[in-house]
Design an enzyme around this catalytic site. Structure first.
Site, short mmCIF file in Angstrom:
data_model
loop_
_atom_site.label_atom_id
_atom_site.label_comp_id
_atom_site.label_asym_id
_atom_site.label_seq_id
_atom_site.Cartn_x
_atom_site.Cartn_y
_atom_site.Cartn_z
N ARG A 220 0.84 -1.21 0.00
CA ARG A 220 0.00 0.00 0.00
C ARG A 220 0.87 1.26 0.00
NH1 ARG A 220 -4.64 -2.73 3.83
NH2 ARG A 220 -5.11 -4.30 2.26
N GLU B 283 -11.94 -14.95 11.68
CA GLU B 283 -12.15 -14.26 10.40
C GLU B 283 -12.07 -15.20 9.20
OE1 GLU B 283 -9.26 -11.17 9.56
OE2 GLU B 283 -10.45 -10.35 7.93
N LYS C 162 -15.61 -12.28 12.49
CA LYS C 162 -15.27 -11.19 11.55
C LYS C 162 -15.45 -11.73 10.13
CE LYS C 162 -11.59 -8.07 10.06
NZ LYS C 162 -10.57 -7.11 10.50
N SER D 233 -13.92 -5.17 5.50
CA SER D 233 -14.45 -4.41 4.36
C SER D 233 -14.07 -5.06 3.03
CB SER D 233 -14.02 -2.95 4.40
OG SER D 233 -12.63 -2.80 4.42
N GLY D 234 -12.96 -5.75 2.96
CA GLY D 234 -12.65 -6.63 1.82
C GLY D 234 -12.35 -5.97 0.48
N GLY D 235 -12.19 -4.66 0.45
CA GLY D 235 -11.92 -3.98 -0.82
C GLY D 235 -13.10 -3.15 -1.31
N SER E 298 -15.06 -3.99 11.50
CA SER E 298 -13.65 -4.22 11.86
C SER E 298 -12.86 -3.96 10.58
CB SER E 298 -13.45 -5.65 12.36
OG SER E 298 -12.08 -5.88 12.61
N ARG F 74 -9.06 -1.19 5.25
CA ARG F 74 -9.05 -0.25 4.11
C ARG F 74 -10.20 0.75 4.17
NH1 ARG F 74 -8.36 -5.07 -0.05
NH2 ARG F 74 -9.23 -6.09 1.77
C1 5MM Z 1 -9.39 -8.78 5.10
O1 5MM Z 1 -8.41 -8.05 5.77
C2 5MM Z 1 -8.73 -7.64 7.09
C3 5MM Z 1 -9.74 -6.53 7.11
O2 5MM Z 1 -9.25 -5.51 6.27
P1 5MM Z 1 -10.21 -4.86 5.18
O3 5MM Z 1 -11.28 -4.16 5.96
O4 5MM Z 1 -9.30 -3.92 4.44
O5 5MM Z 1 -10.74 -5.97 4.33
C4 5MM Z 1 -7.45 -7.15 7.74
O6 5MM Z 1 -7.57 -7.09 9.13
C5 5MM Z 1 -6.30 -8.04 7.36
O7 5MM Z 1 -6.46 -9.28 7.95
C6 5MM Z 1 -5.02 -7.34 7.80
O8 5MM Z 1 -4.90 -6.15 7.08
C7 5MM Z 1 -3.81 -8.21 7.59
O9 5MM Z 1 -3.77 -8.59 6.25
P2 5MM Z 1 -2.49 -9.32 5.66
O10 5MM Z 1 -2.87 -9.58 4.24
O11 5MM Z 1 -1.38 -8.35 5.77
O12 5MM Z 1 -2.25 -10.54 6.46
#
Ligand code: 5MM
Length: 348
Positions: free
Chosen positions: A37, A181, A223, A265-267, A295, A298
Site C-alpha cells: 500500500r 475471520e 469477523k 471491508s474486503g476492498g 472491523s 481499508r
Molecule cells: C481482510 O483483511 C482484514 C480486514 O481488512 P479490510 O477491511 O481492508 O478488508 C485485515 O484485518 C487483514 O487481515 C489485515 O490487514 C492483515 O492482512 P495481511 O494480508 O497483511 O495478512
C-alpha cells in the site's frame, strides 16, 4: 472453576469491544501488505515510515469516540511515538482495547490449486501468554476462501474451519478473545447469490468446528465478509439486497450466543461499506440477535493513507479523515449514516 472465571473475563472483553456503537480498527497489515500500500503511493517501504504511519493512527484525536479496539501487527506492539511513548500506552489511555493479528498468512494448499490454508498455530500458546502479559485482550486470525469455477472445495473449507477453531480455543485458554475471520474474497465474477451460498457453507463448517473444539461462543467475535457480488460481476446489486442477503445468511448459521459480528471491508469503497452496514441496521436492527459492527482496515484507513502519503505536513488532515471514517461507521451502527455526513466533516 478456572474455565468459568476465564469465560467471565472473555465475555467482559467481548462486550466492551461491542459496546457504545463502536467498532474495531484493523491496523494489522503485515509487512507485505503495508509495503504494497505504501509503494502504490510512493511512500518509502521502511520500518520508520510504518512507525510514523501507525503513530498518525494511534494519536488521532477523537478516535476513541468510535473505536473500541485496535488490531495491531507484531512490529507495532513495541513501537513508540517520536517522543518515546509506547503505542500500547497511548491506546490504553484512550480506552481503546488492544488486540493482535496472530496468523502468519495464507499459503497454498497442496493438491488444491487456487486454494489456501492459513499458518500460525505453531508456538501460538507461548505467544498468546506473552501478549496477555503485555495487556492485549483479543486476537485475530484470518482464513481466505476463493470463489472460482471449481472452488471452494469441501476440503479447503474444512481445513480452514478446523484451523480457525483451534486458534480460537487456544486464545480462550489464554484469556484472549478470538476474532474469527473466515473471509470469502470479493475477487471474481460470482453473483450475490453465489456469495451467499458459499458464505453460508463456510460459516456452517466454522461453527461446527467451534462446537467440536468447545469454543465458548459468548467469548468470541466473528469477523466475516458481507455477502457481496464479485468485483467483476455485471450485476453489482442494490444496497437493500446486499443487506437482506447478508442478514438472512447470518441468521441461518450464526448462533445468537456469539458475542458480536464485526465485518471486514474486503476492498469495498469506504462510503459503500458504511452505507451497507447502515442499511443492515436500518432494515434489520430490530431482529438481529448479535451486536453488528465493523472491523475495517481499508474502508477506514485508505482515504487517510492517501492524504498522508508519507508527508509530515499532511498528518493533521489525514487524522481528521481517519476519525471521520470511524465516525461514519459508528453512525452506521445506529442506522444514522447518510451521504450528507461525507460533506459535513468535523474540522481538524
Ligand atoms: C481482510 O483483511 C482484514 C480486514 O481488512 P479490510 O477491511 O481492508 O478488508 C485485515 O484485518 C487483514 O487481515 C489485515 O490487514 C492483515 O492482512 P495481511 O494480508 O497483511 O495478512
Amino acid at each position: 472453576m478456572r474455565v468459568m472465571m476465564n469465560l467471565q473475563e472473555l465475555k467482559h472483553t467481548a462486550q466492551r469491544l461491542m459496546a457504545n456503537d463502536k467498532g474495531l480498527l484493523a491496523m494489522d497489515e503485515s509487512l507485505g501488505t503495508c509495503n504494497k500500500r505504501f509503494k502504490a503511493l510512493g511512500i518509502p517501504e521502511t520500518e520508520e515510515y510504518r512507525r510514523q504511519y501507525r503513530e498518525l493512527i494511534v494519536t488521532t484525536p477523537h478516535l476513541e469516540e468510535s473505536i473500541s479496539g485496535a488490531i495491531l501487527f507484531e512490529e507495532t506492539l513495541y513501537q513508540k511515538t517520536e517522543t518515546g511513548t509506547p503505542f500500547l500506552e497511548i491506546l490504553d489511555h484512550k480506552g481503546i482495547i488492544t488486540g493482535i493479528k496472530v496468523d502468519q498468512g495464507a499459503v497454498a494448499l497442496p493438491g488444491f490449486p487456487a486454494e489456501q490454508v492459513t499458518e500460525g498455530l505453531d508456538g501460538m500458546q507461548n505467544r498468546l501468554a506473552t501478549y496477555y502479559k503485555l495487556g492485549l485482550r483479543f486476537a485475530k486470525f484470518r482464513a481466505v476462501i476463493n470463489i472460482g469455477r471449481d472452488t471452494p472445495t469441501n476440503t479447503a473449507i474444512r481445513i480452514n474451519a478446523v484451523t480457525l477453531a483451534r486458534y480460537a480455543a487456544l486464545c480462550q485458554e489464554a484469556g484472549i478473545v478470538p476474532v474469527v475471520e473466515p473471509e470469502v474474497l470479493m475477487d471474481g465474477d460470482h453473483t450475490l447469490h453465489q456469495c451467499a451460498e458459499v458464505t453460508r457453507t463456510v460459516l456452517k463448517e466454522v461453527f461446527n468446528e467451534l462446537y467440536e473444539q468447545r469454543v465458548q461462543l459468548e467469548g468470541m467475535i466473528l469477523k466475516p465478509n458481507m455477502v457481496l457480488p464479485g468485483l467483476s460481476c455485471q450485476d453489482q446489486s442494490h444496497i437493500e439486497d446486499i443487506a437482506a442477503e447478508t442478514i438472512s445468511c447470518f441468521l441461518q448459521v450464526v448462533p445468537a450466543a456469539v458475542a458480536g459480528i464485526a465485518f471486514l471491508s474486503g476492498g469495498q469503497s469506504a462510503t459503500l461499506a458504511s452505507a451497507r452496514l447502515n442499511m443492515m441496521h436500518q432494515k434489520f436492527g430490530t431482529v438481529i440477535p448479535w451486536p453488528l459492527t465493523f472491523s475495517f482496515s481499508r474502508a477506514i484507513q485508505q482515504p487517510a493513507l492517501e492524504k498522508w502519503s508519507g508527508k509530515a505536513e499532511n498528518v493533521a488532515a489525514a487524522q481528521q479523515m481517519l476519525a471521520h471514517r470511524a465516525a461514519c461507521n459508528s453512525a452506521a451502527r445506529r442506522a444514522e449514516y447518510s451521504p450528507s455526513m461525507e460533506t459535513n466533516k468535523r474540522e481538524p
